[in-house]
Design a protein around this motif. Structure first.
Motif, PDB file in Angstrom:
ATOM      1  N   LYS A 138      37.752  47.195  44.988  1.00 24.83           N
ATOM      2  CA  LYS A 138      38.391  45.975  45.471  1.00 24.83           C
ATOM      3  C   LYS A 138      37.511  45.251  46.492  1.00 24.83           C
ATOM      4  N   ASN A 141      34.153  43.330  44.396  1.00 25.85           N
ATOM      5  CA  ASN A 141      34.951  42.938  43.235  1.00 25.85           C
ATOM      6  C   ASN A 141      34.220  42.060  42.236  1.00 25.85           C
ATOM      7  N   THR A 176      43.943  50.225  36.758  1.00 23.31           N
ATOM      8  CA  THR A 176      44.736  48.995  36.642  1.00 23.31           C
ATOM      9  C   THR A 176      46.081  49.131  37.351  1.00 23.31           C
ATOM     10  N   ALA A 181      41.735  44.550  38.308  1.00 24.59           N
ATOM     11  CA  ALA A 181      41.970  43.637  37.186  1.00 24.59           C
ATOM     12  C   ALA A 181      41.480  44.233  35.875  1.00 24.59           C
ATOM     13  N   SER A 183      40.651  42.723  33.304  1.00 23.62           N
ATOM     14  CA  SER A 183      39.569  41.913  32.745  1.00 23.62           C
ATOM     15  C   SER A 183      38.197  42.420  33.165  1.00 23.62           C
ATOM     16  N   ARG A 184      38.143  43.220  34.212  1.00 24.08           N
ATOM     17  CA  ARG A 184      36.870  43.785  34.670  1.00 24.08           C
ATOM     18  C   ARG A 184      36.510  45.057  33.918  1.00 24.08           C
TER      19      ARG A 184
END
Length: 220
Positions: A138, A141, A176, A181, A183-184
């Motif tokens: 985080k 990121n 998650t 995210a 999407s990462r």
């Protein structure tokens, strides 16, 4: 031509000198990754700057290109350096290895500390380590997170392929649920197809049973 090449060399040398650090293991001075990235960026930037400038302004263009290229590349070098240092501090004595491969950081998680035998359920004792990783992910990121499951060659190929897939997905799902995210993240298994040691003995098979997380540069 000779003048702007000399200026490019100076710009690269300055970037490398700025990035010099002492190796904490040997005490020797070495070029830090910030300096390496900055020096390479300066060379590339100088070449572009010179090529896109008129003959009269070629030296000036090379200097401007070197400065811009060095700053941009050095900036990402600093990002990776800081991330690597944070991960090594966070994962100290956890059993997880941190490796650097150019722009990529690789975390190697041995199967014996992450999963029970033949299971894709993450052991509860490994949750604190993953939770600490979540905090680092985080904070830093910008990276893509590529998760790959690996097994030894004991049992059928299909069994190992399925197990490696499920283990990679288990780690991805854990991240998650903790706020990383989706999407990462990419996650998949390769079964026994990418061994890092011999499967002829238990010590080697233990090394092959692992999950690897590769932190990729932005937009890769």
């Amino acid at each position: 031509m000779k003048n702007w090449l000399n200026l490019t060399a100076v710009a690269a040398s300055v970037a490398l000198l700025v990035g010099c650090t002492n190796n904490p293991y040997t005490g020797e001075q070495q070029a830090g990754k910030v300096g390496v990235y900055g020096g390479l960026g300066a060379v590339a930037g100088a070449a572009i700057g010179a090529a896109t400038s008129s003959k009269k302004d070629r030296t000036k263009g090379a200097l401007i290109g070197a400065a811009v290229g060095g700053a941009a590349a050095g900036g990402y070098g600093a990002y990776v350096d800081n991330q690597e240092a944070k991960l090594r501090q966070t994962l100290l004595n956890s059993g997880v290895q941190v490796q650097r491969d150019g722009d990529n950081l690789i975390l190697i998680m041995p199967g014996n500390i992450t999963f029970a035998s033949s299971s894709a359920n993450i052991t509860s004792s490994f949750h604190p380590t993953l939770d600490s990783l979540v905090l680092v992910f985080k904070e830093f990121n910008k990276n893509g997170i590529n998760i790959v499951g690996h097994t030894d060659n004991t049992g059928s190929l299909q069994l190992n392929q399925n197990l490696s897939n499920h283990r990679a997905l288990s780690v991805a799902n854990y991240l998650t649920t903790k706020g990383i995210a989706g999407s990462r993240i990419s996650a998949y298994g390769v079964g026994p197809n990418q061994p890092i040691a011999s499967n002829a003995n238990e010590a080697g098979r233990a090394q092959n049973r692992r999950v690897e997380i590769t932190l990729l540069p932005p937009q890769q």
